[in-house]
Design an enzyme around this catalytic site. Structure first.
Site, mmCIF file in Angstrom:
data_model
loop_
_atom_site.group_PDB
_atom_site.id
_atom_site.type_symbol
_atom_site.label_atom_id
_atom_site.label_comp_id
_atom_site.label_asym_id
_atom_site.label_seq_id
_atom_site.Cartn_x
_atom_site.Cartn_y
_atom_site.Cartn_z
ATOM 1 N N HIS A 208 21.161 -36.693 -14.669
ATOM 2 C CA HIS A 208 22.230 -35.893 -14.503
ATOM 3 C C HIS A 208 23.600 -36.411 -13.759
ATOM 4 O O HIS A 208 24.512 -35.724 -13.702
ATOM 5 C CB HIS A 208 21.865 -34.468 -14.029
ATOM 6 C CG HIS A 208 21.999 -34.527 -12.360
ATOM 7 N ND1 HIS A 208 20.573 -34.992 -11.699
ATOM 8 C CD2 HIS A 208 22.692 -34.139 -11.570
ATOM 9 C CE1 HIS A 208 20.742 -34.822 -10.561
ATOM 10 N NE2 HIS A 208 21.881 -34.684 -10.305
HETATM 11 C C1 UD1 Z 1 26.124 -31.203 -8.975
HETATM 12 C C2 UD1 Z 1 26.489 -31.856 -7.642
HETATM 13 C C3 UD1 Z 1 25.497 -33.061 -7.559
HETATM 14 C C4 UD1 Z 1 23.862 -32.297 -7.728
HETATM 15 C C5 UD1 Z 1 23.943 -31.713 -8.695
HETATM 16 C C6 UD1 Z 1 22.412 -30.941 -8.677
HETATM 17 C C7 UD1 Z 1 29.012 -32.143 -7.087
HETATM 18 C C8 UD1 Z 1 30.021 -33.113 -7.067
HETATM 19 N N1 UD1 Z 1 27.770 -32.534 -7.705
HETATM 20 O O1 UD1 Z 1 26.370 -31.886 -10.121
HETATM 21 O O2 UD1 Z 1 25.559 -33.781 -6.431
HETATM 22 O O3 UD1 Z 1 22.951 -33.696 -7.726
HETATM 23 O O4 UD1 Z 1 24.823 -30.727 -8.786
HETATM 24 O O5 UD1 Z 1 22.159 -30.622 -10.093
HETATM 25 O O6 UD1 Z 1 28.853 -30.989 -6.700
HETATM 26 N N2 UD1 Z 1 26.598 -26.696 -16.057
HETATM 27 C C9 UD1 Z 1 26.231 -25.623 -16.749
HETATM 28 N N3 UD1 Z 1 25.454 -24.660 -16.241
HETATM 29 C C10 UD1 Z 1 25.438 -24.477 -14.979
HETATM 30 C C11 UD1 Z 1 25.767 -25.569 -13.936
HETATM 31 C C12 UD1 Z 1 26.608 -26.780 -14.796
HETATM 32 O O7 UD1 Z 1 26.348 -25.685 -18.143
HETATM 33 O O8 UD1 Z 1 24.669 -23.597 -14.452
HETATM 34 C C13 UD1 Z 1 27.441 -27.997 -16.864
HETATM 35 C C14 UD1 Z 1 28.905 -27.701 -17.019
HETATM 36 O O9 UD1 Z 1 29.333 -28.393 -18.233
HETATM 37 C C15 UD1 Z 1 29.340 -28.399 -15.789
HETATM 38 C C16 UD1 Z 1 28.496 -29.674 -15.623
HETATM 39 O O10 UD1 Z 1 27.107 -29.107 -15.888
HETATM 40 O O11 UD1 Z 1 30.712 -28.989 -16.001
HETATM 41 C C17 UD1 Z 1 28.640 -30.119 -14.178
HETATM 42 O O12 UD1 Z 1 28.323 -29.175 -13.206
HETATM 43 P P1 UD1 Z 1 28.624 -29.449 -11.711
HETATM 44 O O13 UD1 Z 1 28.149 -28.379 -10.852
HETATM 45 O O14 UD1 Z 1 30.016 -29.665 -11.852
HETATM 46 O O15 UD1 Z 1 28.046 -30.871 -11.292
HETATM 47 P P2 UD1 Z 1 26.707 -31.271 -11.449
HETATM 48 O O16 UD1 Z 1 26.773 -32.407 -12.424
HETATM 49 O O17 UD1 Z 1 25.634 -30.090 -11.756
HETATM 50 N N1 UDP Z 2 14.348 -29.592 -10.446
HETATM 51 C C1 UDP Z 2 13.622 -28.506 -11.079
HETATM 52 N N2 UDP Z 2 13.670 -28.540 -12.353
HETATM 53 C C2 UDP Z 2 14.369 -29.311 -13.267
HETATM 54 C C3 UDP Z 2 14.809 -30.454 -12.436
HETATM 55 C C4 UDP Z 2 14.637 -30.735 -11.071
HETATM 56 O O1 UDP Z 2 13.379 -27.484 -10.511
HETATM 57 O O2 UDP Z 2 14.413 -29.162 -14.436
HETATM 58 C C5 UDP Z 2 14.250 -29.628 -8.883
HETATM 59 C C6 UDP Z 2 13.630 -30.958 -8.347
HETATM 60 O O3 UDP Z 2 12.174 -30.840 -8.369
HETATM 61 C C7 UDP Z 2 14.179 -31.125 -6.897
HETATM 62 C C8 UDP Z 2 15.614 -30.690 -7.510
HETATM 63 O O4 UDP Z 2 15.656 -30.053 -8.413
HETATM 64 O O5 UDP Z 2 13.536 -30.353 -6.195
HETATM 65 C C9 UDP Z 2 16.493 -31.870 -7.426
HETATM 66 O O6 UDP Z 2 17.906 -31.361 -7.832
HETATM 67 P P1 UDP Z 2 18.895 -32.082 -8.781
HETATM 68 O O7 UDP Z 2 18.073 -33.418 -9.313
HETATM 69 O O8 UDP Z 2 19.458 -31.159 -9.554
HETATM 70 O O9 UDP Z 2 19.977 -32.613 -7.607
HETATM 71 P P2 UDP Z 2 19.898 -33.786 -6.620
HETATM 72 O O10 UDP Z 2 18.700 -33.804 -5.895
HETATM 73 O O11 UDP Z 2 19.973 -34.965 -7.290
HETATM 74 O O12 UDP Z 2 21.305 -33.602 -5.968
#
Ligand code: UD1
Ligand code: UDP
Length: 361
Positions: A208
């Site tokens: 992601h």
């Molecule tokens: C964010 C964090 C990242 C973390 C990740 C965990 C920042 C800059 N990045 O990235 O460090 O690893 O969360 O998962 O804060 N979206 C949905 N539904 C949701 C959430 C997101 O559809 O409930 C989609 C939207 O298209 C959105 C995209 O995901 O634009 C990215 O979401 P965003 O929260 O901006 O960043 P993440 O990639 O999730």
């Molecule tokens: N995770 C989850 N379901 C999923 C993918 C990830 O519960 O489908 C959990 C995972 O086990 C870990 C956390 O989400 O505890 C990690 O989050 P993510 O990878 O979104 O973010 P990051 O750690 O890279 O910021």
């Protein structure tokens, strides 16, 4: 002592499941209360609600519902919303986790109001400033009163940047979570049956990170490598919504042999991690969870903050290179790393140490 906790993204809900439970447990003795502010950065049921329900995280008092957007826009909305609440609540501490935009907004709102900030998982560095998370970490660390660190590596980073006085080692709250919820997950969840998987006979994948999803070349290479790996291995990919939207935008396609499913709950995830032959990921948290369960991990990034997992032989960094990903998976399929008894992520009571640090301060 009143704490306002800022959460907004999936890994922060999971971390709060350990820390908020500990605050509730130790709250009476130390006269601590907690107010949870959910920024709304993640909002889909499978990216947010599911964790509150299954991990029994106390419900937030406020939800800013900021949703998705450009970094500046999203962070600015959070900043304004958090500021209003902090003026109303007047907490003794603002507690932030990790490195997301929600982390940065919480730190900025608090420091301008002269409210001390406690940063959990502080001091992590990738030394890659193109990552939004790296900027969020550097800024948050530099304005936090207490920087509570998962590892001695993080403490060293803060010392090198002149912030050693604010840095304390607590261990990693994700290790607390994995230990706390493992038995429950194994007792009540059967994702292997749900996804028709055999223990040790599948690769669990997540992907992601913005540097992989937003870059067409990198994402294409990852998809091709995984399609190739799936010719000989069962691959289950729990797909983040960010990746889903870029796969569509770039007209990429996983082969029918890759089982692509929407995001799943944490308990199912723990069971799938524990039973996987190999984990293929670009997640920060999942690299650690792979290590906690001693599952070999292939990390599709150019660097990692969790360097201990690499040093101890359980994690290989491949970037988004087709060849490196394919080769790393093949190597781990043939050779299991040497066992290690090192515990670089603490003793499973980081949450208790975090609260002690705040109380002592
Ligand atoms: C964010 C964090 C990242 C973390 C990740 C965990 C920042 C800059 N990045 O990235 O460090 O690893 O969360 O998962 O804060 N979206 C949905 N539904 C949701 C959430 C997101 O559809 O409930 C989609 C939207 O298209 C959105 C995209 O995901 O634009 C990215 O979401 P965003 O929260 O901006 O960043 P993440 O990639 O999730
Ligand atoms: N995770 C989850 N379901 C999923 C993918 C990830 O519960 O489908 C959990 C995972 O086990 C870990 C956390 O989400 O505890 C990690 O989050 P993510 O990878 O979104 O973010 P990051 O750690 O890279 O910021």
């Amino acid at each position: 002592m009143k704490i306002c906790t800022i959460i907004g993204a999936r890994p922060q809900f999971i971390k709060a499941a350990a820390v908020s439970a500990k605050i509730a447990e130790m709250g009476e003795k130390f006269d601590i209360s907690e107010v949870i502010i959910h920024t709304g950065q993640h909002y889909d049921a499978d990216m947010s609600n599911i964790f509150f329900e299954e991990l029994k995280i106390p419900k937030e008092k406020y939800n800013l519902e900021v949703g998705s957007g450009l970094h500046g826009e999203q962070t600015a909305k959070m900043l304004a919303g958090i500021e209003d609440i902090l003026i109303e609540e007047l907490p003794n501490w603002v507690l932030i986790y990790g490195d997301t935009n929600s982390t940065l907004a919480g730190a900025l709102a608090a420091v301008k109001l002269h409210i001390p900030v406690v940063h959990i998982e502080a001091g992590m560095r990738s030394f890659n400033r193109a990552m939004p998370e790296e900027i969020n970490r550097i800024v948050s660390d530099s304005i936090s009163t207490l920087n509570l660190c998962s590892t001695t590596t993080a403490i060293e980073h803060l010392k090198n940047e002149g912030m050693g006085n604010s840095a304390f080692l607590t261990g990693d709250v994700m290790y607390d979570c994995a230990m706390k919820f493992e038995a429950l997950a194994l007792k009540y969840c059967d994702p292997l049956a749900k996804f028709a998987l055999t223990p040790q006979k599948y690769i669990l994948m997540t992907c992601h990170r913005a540097e992989n999803t937003d870059d067409k070349l990198r994402l294409s290479q990852i998809v091709s490598a995984v399609n190739n790996i799936a010719k000989n291995h069962t691959v289950l990919y729990t797909m983040h919504p960010r990746t889903a939207s870029f796969i569509e935008r770039y007209y990429l396609k996983f082969s029918d042999k890759v089982k692509v499913v929407p995001p799943i709950g944490y308990l199912d995830m723990l069971v799938l991690e524990k039973n996987a032959q190999i984990i293929l990921t670009d997640s920060g948290g999942i690299q650690k969870e792979a290590f906690f369960y001693r599952v070999p991990c292939v990390t599709m990034r150019d660097e990692t903050e969790w360097v201990e997992t690499v040093k101890l032989g359980w994690n290989v960094i491949t970037g988004a290179s087709y060849d490196k990903i394919t080769e790393a998976v093949a190597n781990f399929a043939d050779h299991r790393p040497a066992e290690t008894f090192d515990q670089p992520y603490g003793d499973g009571n980081a949450a208790g140490k975090i609260i002690e640090q705040m109380v002592n301060y």
